[in-house]
Design a protein around this motif. Structure first.
Motif, PDB file in Angstrom:
ATOM      1  N   ALA A 115      37.610  -5.955 -21.450  1.00 49.84           N
ATOM      2  CA  ALA A 115      36.916  -7.230 -21.243  1.00 49.84           C
ATOM      3  C   ALA A 115      35.411  -7.101 -21.393  1.00 49.84           C
ATOM      4  N   SER A 116      34.863  -5.926 -21.065  1.00 54.02           N
ATOM      5  CA  SER A 116      33.402  -5.754 -21.134  1.00 54.02           C
ATOM      6  C   SER A 116      32.913  -5.302 -22.498  1.00 54.02           C
ATOM      7  N   VAL A 122      40.086 -10.969 -27.805  1.00 52.35           N
ATOM      8  CA  VAL A 122      40.846  -9.723 -27.674  1.00 52.35           C
ATOM      9  C   VAL A 122      41.096  -9.417 -26.200  1.00 52.35           C
ATOM     10  N   ALA A 123      40.082  -9.665 -25.371  1.00 50.47           N
ATOM     11  CA  ALA A 123      40.225  -9.373 -23.942  1.00 50.47           C
ATOM     12  C   ALA A 123      41.280 -10.264 -23.296  1.00 50.47           C
ATOM     13  N   LEU A 124      41.325 -11.539 -23.697  1.00 44.11           N
ATOM     14  CA  LEU A 124      42.314 -12.452 -23.112  1.00 44.11           C
ATOM     15  C   LEU A 124      43.735 -12.011 -23.467  1.00 44.11           C
ATOM     16  N   VAL A 125      43.940 -11.662 -24.721  1.00 45.91           N
ATOM     17  CA  VAL A 125      45.281 -11.214 -25.132  1.00 45.91           C
ATOM     18  C   VAL A 125      45.653  -9.931 -24.395  1.00 45.91           C
ATOM     19  N   SER A 126      44.700  -8.996 -24.315  1.00 43.36           N
ATOM     20  CA  SER A 126      44.977  -7.727 -23.625  1.00 43.36           C
ATOM     21  C   SER A 126      45.277  -7.968 -22.144  1.00 43.36           C
ATOM     22  N   THR A 127      44.550  -8.879 -21.528  1.00 45.80           N
ATOM     23  CA  THR A 127      44.770  -9.177 -20.110  1.00 45.80           C
ATOM     24  C   THR A 127      46.146  -9.816 -19.891  1.00 45.80           C
ATOM     25  N   ALA A 128      46.524 -10.718 -20.779  1.00 49.31           N
ATOM     26  CA  ALA A 128      47.834 -11.364 -20.634  1.00 49.31           C
ATOM     27  C   ALA A 128      48.967 -10.341 -20.761  1.00 49.31           C
ATOM     28  N   MET A 164      35.545  -9.519 -14.084  1.00 46.95           N
ATOM     29  CA  MET A 164      34.388  -8.634 -13.917  1.00 46.95           C
ATOM     30  C   MET A 164      33.911  -8.097 -15.267  1.00 46.95           C
ATOM     31  N   GLY A 165      34.848  -7.685 -16.103  1.00 43.67           N
ATOM     32  CA  GLY A 165      34.459  -7.188 -17.420  1.00 43.67           C
ATOM     33  C   GLY A 165      33.809  -8.271 -18.270  1.00 43.67           C
ATOM     34  N   ASP A 166      34.341  -9.494 -18.198  1.00 40.58           N
ATOM     35  CA  ASP A 166      33.763 -10.600 -18.971  1.00 40.58           C
ATOM     36  C   ASP A 166      32.342 -10.908 -18.491  1.00 40.58           C
TER      37      ASP A 166
END
Length: 428
Positions: A115-116, A122-128, A164-166
């Motif tokens: 996320a950071s 990419v971060a949203l897909v990885s988080t899901a 937090m990463g975002d």
């Protein structure tokens, strides 16, 4: 020292201040990576020993944790790939033994890194994906309904890691924008400084040309007279040399004035001597008359008080025009007209054009063109205009309109009298 272009550096700012890649030479992130990576197998071993797990399971669990720990050392380089390894290790750990909180925590660290350091999409897909996998792992280790808090808590942790990463990525982008803005501001300052230096150089060149050109022309005429009269007319030689001496002294004095102004700092002011203006026209005419050049003058309207800049520009234009007429004109005479209107002074200088022996065209001496450029710049700086052209009656004419106070320079001031893009021919 980190510079733009080195891995992990964007506009002088570290793209990922906590995770060191393989090419990162910073010691502290490398140490942090090693500590985080070493903590995973150590904590996994401690957890397995605490619950008195069988030896073979302990070995497998520590081996899986060791792989995860090594992978975390490369988190700054390949965060998405490392997240995939940690998720896979968490699933394998469940298959081998049971849910391992240490492996789940390692996955959350990887979610934070993605996320950071990667785009939000990419971060949203990885988080899901991580939420689904970790929820499935946690759900396998607890009984009860799907909404069992012990299973849902991993989803909350995953969302918090993403948030937090975002936030870190947003703050880093903001700092990068500030750095870019500061860089552009520095570039703008440098460009403005260079433009001011160039403008000042032009102003100094124009001033030196106007100061020197007239007096050098006078010296040239009298030197020629003295040379021709040498040995035949002692009085003419003596008078011409006296004019040469006077003109040379005037050049030295005016150069001294210019140099004192240039050397004076802003705190010291621009000097105490007044700048030349139209009040010095009689002195100028007397200087020309001493060379045998006759200037017929006429004035119309009521003379007005002029701004110092406009007054200087008017005088320099008169001086340069008459000097050109004496050097390149024919008949040894010129006409000077000063017309005072309500809003501006019109200067008109006319002289006969010198023709070549064939009479086919006007003879114009080789010229650098600096005189016309200087006159046009002076008129434009005051908001006035300048027109230079030969008339049909065989005269060369310089017409300048100078306002009494500086105004916005009209576009016509920057366009040559012969039309846009084709400057008028300079007789000087």
């Amino acid at each position: 020292m980190a510079t733009a272009g080195t891995p992990g550096v964007v506009d002088g700012l570290r793209a990922h201040p906590w995770f060191a890649g393989p090419d990162d030479d910073r010691p502290s992130p490398k140490i942090g990576n090693v500590l985080v990576g070493a903590a995973v197998p150590i904590l996994s071993l401690a957890a397995s020993l605490a619950r008195d797990a069988p030896t073979e399971r302990i070995v497998l669990t520590v081996a899986i944790a060791l792989v995860v720990g090594i992978a975390l050392c490369w988190l700054g380089r390949w965060p998405v790939q490392v997240l995939g390894i940690t998720l896979a290790a968490t699933v394998v750990g469940l298959v081998v033994d049971q849910v391992h909180p240490v492996l789940v925590a390692a996955s959350e660290v990887a979610v934070f890194a993605v996320a950071s350091m990667r785009p939000r999409r990419v971060a949203l897909v990885s988080t899901a994906v991580s939420s689904v996998v970790l929820f499935g792992v946690a759900r396998a280790g607890v009984a009860g309904p799907v909404t069992e808090p012990r299973a849902l808590i991993v989803v909350v942790w995953t969302v918090l890691a993403f948030a937090m990463g975002d936030a870190v990525r947003t703050q880093r982008a903001y700092m990068a924008a500030l750095a870019e803005r500061a860089r552009r501001a520095d570039e703008t300052k440098e460009q403005e400084a260079r433009a001011r230096v160039a403008e000042e150089r032009v102003r100094i060149a124009r001033e030196l040309h106007d100061v020197v050109a007239h007096h050098i022309a006078v010296i040239n005429v009298h030197a020629g007279l003295a040379r021709r009269a040498l040995g035949r007319d002692a009085a003419t030689v003596d008078g011409s040399l006296a004019h040469v001496q006077g003109a040379a002294q005037s050049v030295l004095e005016e150069l001294g004035t210019v140099l004192r102004v240039l050397r004076a700092g802003e705190a010291e002011g621009a000097g105490t001597e007044p700048a030349p203006g139209l009040a010095r026209v009689p002195e100028l005419l007397a200087s020309l008359a001493s060379t045998g050049f006759v200037v017929r003058t006429s004035t119309s309207g009521r003379p007005r008080e002029m701004d110092q800049t406009c007054d200087l520009a008017a005088f320099r234009i008169v001086q340069e025009s008459l000097t050109n007429a004496s050097k390149h004109g024919s008949g040894g005479q010129a006409d000077l007209s000063l017309a005072y209107a309500d809003d501006a002074l019109t200067i008109d200088v006319r002289n006969l054009v010198r023709f070549d022996p064939t009479g086919a065209r006007a003879a114009v001496a080789p010229s650098s063109g600096q005189g016309l450029i200087g006159m046009r710049e002076r008129a434009g700086a005051c908001g006035g205009s300048l027109r230079v052209h030969p008339d049909d009656d065989g005269t060369f004419r310089v017409t300048a309109v100078i306002p009494y106070r500086p105004t916005t320079p009209p576009e016509a001031a920057a366009v040559g009298a012969d039309g846009p893009g084709r400057p008028a021919r300079d007789p000087s």
